[in-house]
Design a protein around this motif. Structure first.
Motif, PDB file in Angstrom:
ATOM      1  N   SER A  96       0.638  -1.303  -9.890  1.00 13.58           N
ATOM      2  CA  SER A  96      -0.553   0.147 -10.209  1.00 13.58           C
ATOM      3  C   SER A  96      -1.086   1.206 -11.291  1.00 13.58           C
ATOM      4  CB  SER A  96      -1.777  -0.174  -9.129  1.00 13.58           C
ATOM      5  OG  SER A  96      -2.127  -0.666  -8.426  1.00 13.58           O
TER       6      SER A  96
ATOM      7  N   TYR B  50      -7.722  -1.068  -4.401  1.00 10.44           N
ATOM      8  CA  TYR B  50      -6.349  -1.696  -4.764  1.00 10.44           C
ATOM      9  C   TYR B  50      -5.389  -1.598  -3.963  1.00 10.44           C
ATOM     10  CZ  TYR B  50      -5.520   2.967  -6.544  1.00 10.44           C
ATOM     11  OH  TYR B  50      -4.691   4.582  -6.150  1.00 10.44           O
ATOM     12  N   ALA B  51      -4.081  -1.942  -4.486  1.00  8.99           N
ATOM     13  CA  ALA B  51      -2.797  -1.599  -3.871  1.00  8.99           C
ATOM     14  C   ALA B  51      -2.071  -1.105  -4.450  1.00  8.99           C
ATOM     15  CB  ALA B  51      -2.117  -3.423  -3.274  1.00  8.99           C
ATOM     16  N   ARG B  52      -0.724  -0.302  -4.617  1.00 10.87           N
ATOM     17  CA  ARG B  52      -0.034   0.194  -5.052  1.00 10.87           C
ATOM     18  C   ARG B  52       0.173  -0.953  -6.021  1.00 10.87           C
ATOM     19  NH1 ARG B  52       0.229   3.557  -8.277  1.00 10.87           N
ATOM     20  NH2 ARG B  52      -1.546   5.195  -6.160  1.00 10.87           N
TER      21      ARG B  52
ATOM     22  N   GLU C 192      -6.601   3.860  -2.599  1.00 13.97           N
ATOM     23  CA  GLU C 192      -6.644   2.026  -2.651  1.00 13.97           C
ATOM     24  C   GLU C 192      -7.525   2.066  -1.956  1.00 13.97           C
ATOM     25  OE1 GLU C 192      -1.534   2.605  -2.630  1.00 13.97           O
ATOM     26  OE2 GLU C 192      -2.759   2.520  -0.712  1.00 13.97           O
TER      27      GLU C 192
ATOM     28  N   LEU D 241       0.912  -1.217  -0.107  1.00 11.50           N
ATOM     29  CA  LEU D 241      -0.352  -0.189   0.544  1.00 11.50           C
ATOM     30  C   LEU D 241       0.840   0.838   0.003  1.00 11.50           C
ATOM     31  CD1 LEU D 241      -2.887  -0.851   2.330  1.00 11.50           C
ATOM     32  CD2 LEU D 241      -2.682  -1.325   0.003  1.00 11.50           C
TER      33      LEU D 241
END
Length: 129
Positions: free
Chosen positions: A32, A19-21, A14, A8
């Motif tokens: 991402s 979602y996650a980095r 996020e 993260l």
């Protein structure tokens, strides 16, 4: 069992979107799509080149946390709402990827926020230590 871990980056997006980095999946690191926001301040420049530089700072931090670097990037995707904004970014992108020469794609498309002028996504492969 292959290692799978989410990283993260601290962006409010996020949590809001889910979602996650970046995701580490074995030797692969998937970062991402990253925009020009400085996620610490949630500020974004009006200048596409400054946004590209911020994208790369954020991506670089994610790659570092994942145990790799820009030299490990095998794929990069550039997403821009305006085709004409891509060429001014080339010197910044060349400084980062010129020696690496990853496979690359540039797409013209809408982004989630009209202030966003560029989004960059990368895939890297971690090298054995």
């Amino acid at each position: 069992m292959t290692e799978r871990r989410s990283l993260l980056g601290g962006s409010v997006f996020e949590e809001q979107i889910g979602y996650a980095r970046a995701v580490i999946d074995g030797d692969w690191v998937h970062v991402s799509g990253t925009t020009g926001f400085d996620y610490a301040t949630m500020a974004i420049s009006d200048d596409v080149v400054e946004q590209a530089e911020q994208c790369l700072r954020t991506i670089g931090a994610a790659l570092s946390e994942a145990g790799c670097a820009f030299a490990d990037v095998v794929r990069v995707r550039y997403l821009l709402p305006e085709r004409a904004d891509f060429e001014p970014c080339w010197p910044v992108l060349r400084r980062t990827f010129g020696e690496v020469r990853p496979a690359a794609t540039m797409l013209v498309c809408g982004l989630a926020d009209p202030r966003m002028k560029i989004e960059i996504e990368v895939t890297a492969r971690r090298r054995p230590v």
